[in-house]
Motif scaffolding. Sequence first.
Motif, mmCIF file in Angstrom:
data_model
loop_
_atom_site.group_PDB
_atom_site.id
_atom_site.type_symbol
_atom_site.label_atom_id
_atom_site.label_comp_id
_atom_site.label_asym_id
_atom_site.label_seq_id
_atom_site.Cartn_x
_atom_site.Cartn_y
_atom_site.Cartn_z
ATOM 1 N N ASP A 93 0.840 -1.206 0.000
ATOM 2 C CA ASP A 93 0.000 0.000 0.000
ATOM 3 C C ASP A 93 0.869 1.248 0.000
ATOM 4 O O ASP A 93 0.537 2.247 -0.615
ATOM 5 C CB ASP A 93 -0.893 0.028 1.246
ATOM 6 N N TRP A 94 1.965 1.168 0.743
ATOM 7 C CA TRP A 94 2.930 2.258 0.812
ATOM 8 C C TRP A 94 4.262 1.677 0.333
ATOM 9 O O TRP A 94 4.622 0.550 0.702
ATOM 10 C CB TRP A 94 3.134 2.745 2.244
ATOM 11 N N ILE A 95 4.987 2.455 -0.450
ATOM 12 C CA ILE A 95 6.300 1.987 -0.918
ATOM 13 C C ILE A 95 7.328 3.106 -0.714
ATOM 14 O O ILE A 95 7.137 4.227 -1.194
ATOM 15 C CB ILE A 95 6.256 1.571 -2.411
ATOM 16 N N LEU A 115 0.696 4.130 -9.706
ATOM 17 C CA LEU A 115 0.063 2.854 -9.336
ATOM 18 C C LEU A 115 -0.889 3.058 -8.154
ATOM 19 O O LEU A 115 -1.404 2.105 -7.582
ATOM 20 C CB LEU A 115 1.138 1.821 -8.978
ATOM 21 N N ASP A 116 -1.091 4.335 -7.788
ATOM 22 C CA ASP A 116 -2.030 4.692 -6.718
ATOM 23 C C ASP A 116 -1.605 4.221 -5.341
ATOM 24 O O ASP A 116 -2.444 3.882 -4.500
ATOM 25 C CB ASP A 116 -3.417 4.115 -7.045
ATOM 26 N N LYS A 117 -0.312 4.177 -5.123
ATOM 27 C CA LYS A 117 0.225 3.786 -3.813
ATOM 28 C C LYS A 117 0.840 5.020 -3.159
ATOM 29 O O LYS A 117 1.221 5.960 -3.845
ATOM 30 C CB LYS A 117 1.293 2.689 -3.957
ATOM 31 N N LYS A 118 0.951 4.987 -1.825
ATOM 32 C CA LYS A 118 1.601 6.098 -1.117
ATOM 33 C C LYS A 118 3.111 6.003 -1.353
ATOM 34 O O LYS A 118 3.699 4.912 -1.240
ATOM 35 C CB LYS A 118 1.336 6.013 0.387
ATOM 36 N N ALA A 119 3.703 7.151 -1.667
ATOM 37 C CA ALA A 119 5.121 7.156 -2.049
ATOM 38 C C ALA A 119 5.983 7.837 -0.992
ATOM 39 O O ALA A 119 5.672 8.935 -0.523
ATOM 40 C CB ALA A 119 5.279 7.882 -3.388
ATOM 41 N N GLY A 120 7.083 7.162 -0.650
ATOM 42 C CA GLY A 120 7.999 7.731 0.334
ATOM 43 C C GLY A 120 9.440 7.622 -0.119
ATOM 44 O O GLY A 120 9.806 6.732 -0.893
#
Length: 225
Positions: A93-95, A115-120
């Motif tokens: 979900d988060w990458i 890809l609609d994921k949380k980005a960090g």
Amino acid sequence: MTIQQNNRNKILIAPSLLSADFSRLAEEVIAIEKAGADMLHLDVMDGVFVPNITFGPLIISSLRPYSKLIFDVHLMIESPERYIKDFAEAGADWISIHAEATIHLHRAIWKIKELDKKAGIALNPHTSINVLKYLLEDLDYVLIMTVNPGFGGQNFIKSCLKKIKDLKDLIEEKNLPILIQVDGGINSKTAPLVIEAGAQILVAGTAIFGEKDYVKAIEALKPST
Ligand code: DX5
Ligand code: ZN
């Protein structure tokens, strides 16, 4: 709701599966969700970016059906853009990707976002927050490593506190909704220090999976007031 409860709830606890019993991973994931974890931190290591090897998308997709927790995947791999799609499809979900691991950081971050994921972005202890300057608006979170990545059970590096504080100031100055995650050597002694400096998500492996009572271990990392 009292102010006290509010303060406690603002801090999210992300147990790191790295310190779990690898012979019973699904059971460990179920237990940690039941114990009140806010998300599950999954450390992917390739033996190149860091001197250790853990697991890849196959393990993550195998665990996915056992939990509704946010799967927060910390990629400690060279050129992570090669595998972002695989991890997203596996159930991340988060990458987070390391600034030190790719020369195309902006492109890699946008791969995650598309890809609609949380980005960090994750930063090694020696890496300045300056690398974030032109990327900050694109990020959902920043992972400040408080140990050198690669292994669980290392000692917290105190000089990282100043970095957390500087990042917090920068985020507040720009009024951005970016969360600060910290990872490495977090326990009941260091948790208050990183929270005071501005961290909102606390990753902890040894301090949680190394304890018998996961509920108590998670509670011990939250602020008392
Ligand atoms: C280290 C990993 C951490 C690790 C933290 O490279 O990124 O997530 O599991 O372990 P502790 O909490 O034991 O320092
Ligand atoms: Zn990690």
